[in-house]
Design a protein around this motif. Structure first.
Motif, mmCIF file in Angstrom:
data_model
loop_
_atom_site.group_PDB
_atom_site.id
_atom_site.type_symbol
_atom_site.label_atom_id
_atom_site.label_comp_id
_atom_site.label_asym_id
_atom_site.label_seq_id
_atom_site.Cartn_x
_atom_site.Cartn_y
_atom_site.Cartn_z
ATOM 1 N N PRO A 73 -2.658 4.945 -4.029
ATOM 2 C CA PRO A 73 -2.109 4.486 -2.749
ATOM 3 C C PRO A 73 -2.810 3.262 -2.171
ATOM 4 O O PRO A 73 -2.212 2.515 -1.416
ATOM 5 C CB PRO A 73 -2.280 5.696 -1.828
ATOM 6 C CG PRO A 73 -3.367 6.493 -2.444
ATOM 7 C CD PRO A 73 -3.274 6.266 -3.922
ATOM 8 N N GLU A 74 -4.066 3.028 -2.542
ATOM 9 C CA GLU A 74 -4.790 1.884 -1.995
ATOM 10 C C GLU A 74 -4.500 0.594 -2.749
ATOM 11 O O GLU A 74 -4.851 -0.488 -2.299
ATOM 12 C CB GLU A 74 -6.300 2.155 -1.977
ATOM 13 C CG GLU A 74 -6.943 2.218 -3.342
ATOM 14 C CD GLU A 74 -6.756 3.537 -4.078
ATOM 15 O OE1 GLU A 74 -7.122 3.591 -5.244
ATOM 16 O OE2 GLU A 74 -6.226 4.505 -3.504
ATOM 17 N N HIS A 79 0.848 -1.187 0.000
ATOM 18 C CA HIS A 79 0.000 0.000 0.000
ATOM 19 C C HIS A 79 0.892 1.248 0.000
ATOM 20 O O HIS A 79 1.952 1.257 0.622
ATOM 21 C CB HIS A 79 -0.904 0.030 1.235
ATOM 22 C CG HIS A 79 -2.008 -0.984 1.169
ATOM 23 N ND1 HIS A 79 -3.046 -0.900 0.276
ATOM 24 C CD2 HIS A 79 -2.232 -2.107 1.887
ATOM 25 C CE1 HIS A 79 -3.866 -1.918 0.440
ATOM 26 N NE2 HIS A 79 -3.390 -2.676 1.415
ATOM 27 N N TYR A 80 0.464 2.276 -0.706
ATOM 28 C CA TYR A 80 1.162 3.566 -0.829
ATOM 29 C C TYR A 80 2.443 3.473 -1.666
ATOM 30 O O TYR A 80 3.201 4.416 -1.734
ATOM 31 C CB TYR A 80 1.467 4.191 0.533
ATOM 32 C CG TYR A 80 0.226 4.478 1.306
ATOM 33 C CD1 TYR A 80 -0.521 5.617 1.041
ATOM 34 C CD2 TYR A 80 -0.221 3.598 2.285
ATOM 35 C CE1 TYR A 80 -1.684 5.868 1.739
ATOM 36 C CE2 TYR A 80 -1.388 3.845 2.985
ATOM 37 C CZ TYR A 80 -2.119 4.979 2.716
ATOM 38 O OH TYR A 80 -3.271 5.234 3.388
ATOM 39 N N GLU A 81 2.689 2.363 -2.318
ATOM 40 C CA GLU A 81 3.872 2.230 -3.168
ATOM 41 C C GLU A 81 3.658 2.890 -4.529
ATOM 42 O O GLU A 81 4.603 3.380 -5.135
ATOM 43 C CB GLU A 81 4.205 0.749 -3.359
ATOM 44 C CG GLU A 81 5.536 0.493 -3.992
ATOM 45 C CD GLU A 81 5.895 -0.982 -4.008
ATOM 46 O OE1 GLU A 81 6.513 -1.414 -4.985
ATOM 47 O OE2 GLU A 81 5.546 -1.705 -3.052
#
Length: 129
Positions: free
Chosen positions: A52-53, A45-47
């Motif tokens: 981001p989700e 997540h946030y990668e």
């Protein structure tokens, strides 16, 4: 009149070039879906900057106790991520097993929606530290 089923195409994640055209190679159908599942499961997540989700929280769970509850949480995270972000497949089963070294072995059985072709994707997560 026979209806042709739609095929799926994705770019090769390694950006390999095709020898004849020297263009980026593509993956089709089951190979494309396996690549998408791998990217989805291995993305945190946030990668991704504008999504981001997108991803799965498996990396956060590698250091949790090696028990049935942790494996169930991992299984639920995988099911949620695939259900939300991969509309091309219908999940049949997600199996999660582990070893004493906190390795997670994941096997995802699915069916491609347009062709009803079954597929299996397996991957391993290993704790680095």
């Amino acid at each position: 009149m026979t209806r042709k089923s739609r095929s799926f195409t994705d770019l090769d994640a390694a950006f390999a070039l095709t020898p004849r055209t020297r263009d980026v190679a593509t993956k089709t159908d089951d190979n494309a879906i396996r690549g998408a599942l791998r990217n989805l499961i291995h993305t945190r997540h946030y990668e991704r900057p504008f999504a981001p989700e997108l991803g799965c929280q498996i990396h956060n769970l590698l250091f949790e106790p090696n028990d049935f509850i942790s494996r169930t949480i991992v299984q639920r995270a995988i099911i949620d991520a695939i259900t939300k972000f991969e509309p091309r497949v219908e999940l049949i089963d997600v199996a999660v097993s582990s070893t004493e070294a906190n390795e997670l072995f994941i096997q995802i059985e699915y069916k491609i929606r347009n062709t009803n072709q079954p597929g299996v994707f397996t991957t391993t997560f290993t704790r680095v530290r």
